[in-house]
Design an enzyme around this catalytic site. Structure first.
Site, short mmCIF file in Angstrom:
data_model
loop_
_atom_site.label_atom_id
_atom_site.label_comp_id
_atom_site.label_asym_id
_atom_site.label_seq_id
_atom_site.Cartn_x
_atom_site.Cartn_y
_atom_site.Cartn_z
CG HIS A 187 -16.15 -1.50 8.15
ND1 HIS A 187 -15.93 -1.81 9.47
CD2 HIS A 187 -15.04 -1.84 7.48
CE1 HIS A 187 -14.72 -2.31 9.57
NE2 HIS A 187 -14.16 -2.36 8.39
NE ARG A 291 -3.18 0.00 0.09
CZ ARG A 291 -3.56 0.70 -0.96
NH1 ARG A 291 -4.31 0.15 -1.89
NH2 ARG A 291 -3.22 1.97 -1.09
NE ARG A 327 1.81 -2.14 1.59
CZ ARG A 327 1.02 -1.07 1.60
NH1 ARG A 327 1.41 0.04 1.00
NH2 ARG A 327 -0.16 -1.12 2.17
CD GLU A 425 4.77 3.75 2.30
OE1 GLU A 425 3.64 4.08 1.93
OE2 GLU A 425 5.00 2.64 2.82
CG ASN A 446 -2.27 7.04 -0.93
OD1 ASN A 446 -2.48 7.80 -1.86
ND2 ASN A 446 -2.69 5.78 -0.91
CG ASP A 447 1.61 6.43 4.15
OD1 ASP A 447 0.95 7.07 4.99
OD2 ASP A 447 1.46 5.22 3.95
NE ARG A 457 -3.32 7.24 3.97
CZ ARG A 457 -2.76 6.18 3.40
NH1 ARG A 457 -1.47 5.95 3.56
NH2 ARG A 457 -3.46 5.35 2.68
CB CYS A 494 1.26 1.60 -5.94
SG CYS A 494 2.22 1.69 -4.43
C1 PEP Z 1 0.64 4.87 -0.21
O1 PEP Z 1 1.00 5.25 0.91
O2 PEP Z 1 0.55 5.63 -1.20
C2 PEP Z 1 0.27 3.46 -0.45
C3 PEP Z 1 0.08 2.99 -1.65
O3 PEP Z 1 0.12 2.66 0.63
P1 PEP Z 1 -1.14 2.72 1.64
O4 PEP Z 1 -2.17 3.61 1.01
O5 PEP Z 1 -1.57 1.32 1.82
O6 PEP Z 1 -0.52 3.32 2.86
MG MG Z 2 1.53 3.82 2.45
#
Ligand code: PEP
Ligand code: MG
Length: 539
Positions: A187, A291, A327, A425, A446-447, A457, A494
């Site tokens: 944080h 988000r 989302r 994802e 990312n996922d 991750r 994204c």
């Molecule tokens: C992702 O997984 O790339 C994404 C945009 O969602 P989050 O980072 O919130 O999991």
């Molecule tokens: Mg994600």
């Protein structure tokens, strides 16, 4: 460590980019002094009063700091209000422990629990608890040392720094934060990024001494008592960084460059309405990802329909006619939400999370879908589901959403079904992309990277393997983009790759023409596209 007799240099990990040159100040807690214990009753009264004083101090800090910072402090308040937890400490005083010993051992136990968590998010919460432990102990010892006296522009160094200590420091004249331990996902790191304070973590052992320091958040370096050459090189890096940011901002107002004759659309990612206050946000083509799961933790309870509607409506009003993609809740995995996500899953990243969880909890999902259906009539809203694996899940979500819209309309409430899309994802979704009847796709790199590369991750030890340019990941991105192109369906990306200029050529070559980036990266990404389309380098 590098360097000679003067000018020692230490390398850590970047938590917040920026530069600081100022006095070097160590602020370690120092709560090891002794205190003379009284009778059982005196000890119980002393602890009760110290807890009350601490609650008051935290509440005051939360009022001054507001927003995200207040939310962080709520975690501490929640513990102070946890009756079972506090009762057990008083019971131990009843059995003969002094107030500080009873308090410290209960908190140390909690800290050890959080520290042993595999999840980086939970691990990072241990510094919030250490802060609370030290605050109450300081009060028990006479309340000294509550306010940190830090010279302006200082490079503050600590083992780890809790959010409330960060908020007590006056950062208005700049300065930086160097932590021997700490985590970029804590944080305090989030607060430092939000306030533009450079921060480097995991610096390891550093001598207590040092009069001045240079902190370079870009190359994750701390230099103590720098010599003239180190200062010169530091100032040069700082100046390059400043110029690069200024020139990037200068092109923000221009329309985004095209790539091979096609216009590139740049959207921004947000988590809450306040994120729209970022100075660069207004230059985006819209919101590519909101988000919403962060709304779930904001007030310590699940938000009701009105609170959600107000948040979605505010974003749509800000966007005017520009598209806004919201989302639905993506809780679970690295984003646990007490009272919503499941406890005790052996593998939460592969567990009941995202759309899976929402479909399993229609009580919570229905409230969000009602708020979204009502907001849909107010602007250019698109809604997407996260963590979708099979087409059946999309259809189940669509069916529930359509029923909710119908019920609202029957009750005479203005509502409509917005365009429905999915996040791509999960590798299965990318591979079977043609099976989804979605109006649009947004690639969550990312996922997708996490699942394709089998790398958690949030595990820093796997960083070298977590390569966003891995051919397997690019192959899935290209397939998804190609499917969209053939069917005339919009495909954007994204995940964090979109905010990384080094990934841009690959993403454009994969066929993507829509990207959603962090507002702070918008200027740099726009400039990079501009340079690439003019045959230049990444810049
Ligand atoms: C992702 O997984 O790339 C994404 C945009 O969602 P989050 O980072 O919130 O999991
Ligand atoms: Mg994600």
């Amino acid at each position: 460590m590098q360097g000679g007799a003067t000018g020692l240099a230490y390398r850590g990990r970047t938590a917040s980019i920026g530069f600081a040159h100022g006095p070097f100040v160590r602020v370690d807690a120092g709560t090891n002094g002794e205190r003379v214990a009284g009778t059982l009753v005196e000890e119980a009264l002393a602890l009760r009063s110290a807890i009350d004083v601490a609650s008051g101090q935290i509440a005051e800090l939360a009022t001054i700091a507001g927003g995200e910072a207040a939310q962080i402090l709520e975690f501490q308040v929640a513990l102070l209000e946890d009756e079972d937890f506090i009762e057990a400490i008083f019971a131990s005083i009843g059995e003969g422990s002094s107030a500080d010993v009873a308090w410290r051992s209960a908190l140390d136990e909690q800290i050890a629990d959080y520290n042993s968590a595999e999840d980086e998010y939970l691990k990072a919460r241990s510094s919030d608890l250490a802060d609370l432990r030290d605050r109450v102990i300081n009060i028990l010892r006479g309340g000294e040392g509550q306010v940190l006296k830090i010279p302006s522009g200082a490079v503050v160094c600590a083992d780890d720094l809790p959010p409330s200590r960060f908020l007590e420091i006056d950062w208005s004249s700049g300065g930086g934060l160097a932590l021997l331990r700490g985590s970029p996902t804590s944080h305090v790191a989030m607060l430092a990024r939000a306030r533009g304070i450079p921060m480097v973590v995991q610096l390891g052992a550093i001598p207590e001494i040092g009069a001045t320091a240079l902190l370079d958040g870009e190359s994750a370096m701390l230099e103590l008592d720098p010599n003239a050459e180190q200062v010169r090189l530091f100032e040069k890096r700082r100046e390059n960084h400043r110029k690069s940011r200024a020139s990037a901002r200068a092109i923000l107002r221009r329309p985004t460059a095209s790539w091979r004759g096609e216009r590139i659309k740049l959207f921004i990612n947000i988590q809450r309405v306040d994120d729209l206050d970022h100075a660069d946000a207004q230059y985006a083509d819209g919101i590519g990802l909101m988000r919403t799961e962060f709304l779930l933790t904001e007030r310590g309870r699940l938000p009701d329909e009105e609170a959600q509607f107000a948040a979605y409506d505010a974003v749509l009003r800000w966007a005017d006619r520009r598209p806004v993609t919201i989302r639905t809740f993506d809780a679970g995995g690295d984003k646990p939400v007490p009272g919503f996500t499941l406890d005790g899953e052996a593998n939460p990243f592969l567990g009941v999370r995202g759309l899976r969880l929402c479909l399993a909890r229609p009580d919570v999902f229905t409230v969000q879908l009602r708020a979204l259906a009502r907001a849909a009539v107010r602007g250019n809203l698109k809604v997407m589901f996260p963590m979708v694996t099979s087409a059946d899940e999309l259809e189940a979500g669509r069916k529930l959403f359509a029923e909710i819209v119908q019920r609202l309309q029957v009750d005479g409430i203005d509502a409509m079904l917005p365009e429905l899309g999915i996040m791509v994802e999960v590798p299965a979704a990318a591979l079977a992309i043609a099976s989804f009847k979605a109006s649009f796709f947004s690639i969550g790199s990312n996922d997708l990277a996490q699942y394709v590369l089998a790398c958690d991750r949030s595990n820093g030890a796997l960083a070298p393997l977590m390569d966003p340019l891995h051919p397997a990941l690019l192959e899935l991105i290209a397939r998804t983009a190609e499917h969209g192109r053939r069917g005339g369906i919009s495909v954007s990306l994204c995940g964090d790759m979109a905010s990384d200029p080094r990934c841009l050529p690959a993403l454009l070559n994969c066929g993507l023409r829509e990207l959603s980036v962090n507002a702070s990266a918008l200027a740099q990404i726009k400039r990079t596209i501009d340079r690439l389309s003019n045959g230049g380098g990444l810049g």
